[in-house]
Design an enzyme around this catalytic site. Structure first.
Site, PDB file in Angstrom:
ATOM      1  N   ASP A  28       0.657  -1.370   0.297  1.00  0.00           N
ATOM      2  CA  ASP A  28       0.103  -0.382  -0.434  1.00  0.00           C
ATOM      3  C   ASP A  28       0.675   1.841   0.217  1.00  0.00           C
ATOM      4  O   ASP A  28       2.209   1.080   0.427  1.00  0.00           O
ATOM      5  CB  ASP A  28      -1.128  -0.052   1.333  1.00  0.00           C
ATOM      6  CG  ASP A  28      -2.270  -0.750   1.315  1.00  0.00           C
ATOM      7  OD1 ASP A  28      -2.571  -0.886   0.036  1.00  0.00           O
ATOM      8  OD2 ASP A  28      -2.659  -1.270   1.719  1.00  0.00           O
ATOM      9  N   ASP A  49      -7.179  -1.671  -4.611  1.00  0.00           N
ATOM     10  CA  ASP A  49      -8.512  -1.167  -3.706  1.00  0.00           C
ATOM     11  C   ASP A  49      -9.420  -0.618  -4.416  1.00  0.00           C
ATOM     12  O   ASP A  49     -10.176  -0.411  -4.242  1.00  0.00           O
ATOM     13  CB  ASP A  49      -7.735  -0.480  -2.362  1.00  0.00           C
ATOM     14  CG  ASP A  49      -6.741  -1.193  -1.416  1.00  0.00           C
ATOM     15  OD1 ASP A  49      -7.198  -2.674  -1.628  1.00  0.00           O
ATOM     16  OD2 ASP A  49      -5.730  -1.088  -1.697  1.00  0.00           O
TER      17      ASP A  49
END
Length: 162
Positions: free
Chosen positions: A121, A139
Site C-alpha cells: 500500500d 483497492d
C-alpha cells in the site's frame, strides 16, 4: 439496445487493472525503499508512503502468520472464482464491468501476498490534519467495481420508472 461486453473485453479490463496495479507497486518499491519510511508529498492532500499490509482493510487480520497469509490468499481466490461465475451469467454490461474491476484488483493483491507476504500500500490521502488509511490501485479498482455494483443494484431501472 444494450451491448454486452465480450468475455475477452472483460478479461482485458481485469488484466489492465491488474497490470496497472502491479506496475505502480513495483514503481513505489523502487522509489521508496522499505528502510525509508518518510512519505513523499505528491499533492497537498496526497503522499506516497510505503506500508506493508499483511491483513485486509485497516490492517484487520494482520497477525503476520503464514496461516493468515494463505487463508487470505485462498479466500481472495474463492471470491474471484465466485465473481467469475457471476460475471459469466450477468447480462448487464456495467455490472459485468464492475465484476471485472474487482477481479483485477483482487488478483493484484493476491500477487502481492504470494510474492511479498503482504500487500503493498502506498497512497495516503489527508486533509485538515486527518489521515485516512493507506491504499493502492487494486483497492481503487475493487472500490470502484463494488460501488458500481451497489449503485446499479439500488437505482431504479427504466422499466421500474414507468
Amino acid at each position: 439496445m444494450t451491448l454486452k461486453p465480450s468475455n475477452t473485453q472483460l478479461a482485458i479490463v481485469a488484466l489492465v487493472s491488474l497490470l496497472l496495479d502491479q506496475a505502480s507497486k513495483w514503481g513505489i518499491l523502487l522509489l521508496l525503499p522499505s528502510a525509508d519510511p518518510m512519505p513523499i508529498a505528491i499533492l497537498p492532500f496526497m503522499d506516497f508512503v510505503l506500508v506493508w499490509n499483511s491483513g485486509i482493510s485497516y490492517g484487520f487480520l494482520a497477525d503476520h502468520s503464514q496461516v493468515a497469509r494463505f487463508g487470505l490468499i485462498t479466500l481472495s481466490l474463492l471470491i474471484v472464482g465466485f465473481l467469475l461465475s457471476l460475471l459469466r451469467r450477468e447480462l448487464h454490461p456495467w455490472l459485468r464491468f464492475g465484476y471485472a474491476l474487482i477481479i483485477g484488483g483482487a488478483l493484484g493483491n493476491v500477487i502481492d501476498r504470494v510474492i511479498h507476504g503482504a500487500v503493498v500500500d502506498f497512497i495516503s490521502l489527508h486533509g485538515f490534519g486527518y489521515y485516512w488509511y493507506v491504499f493502492n490501485l487494486a483497492d481503487i479498482w475493487i472500490t470502484m467495481g463494488g460501488g458500481l455494483i451497489v449503485w446499479l443494484s439500488v437505482k431504479p431501472s427504466k422499466t421500474e420508472l414507468g
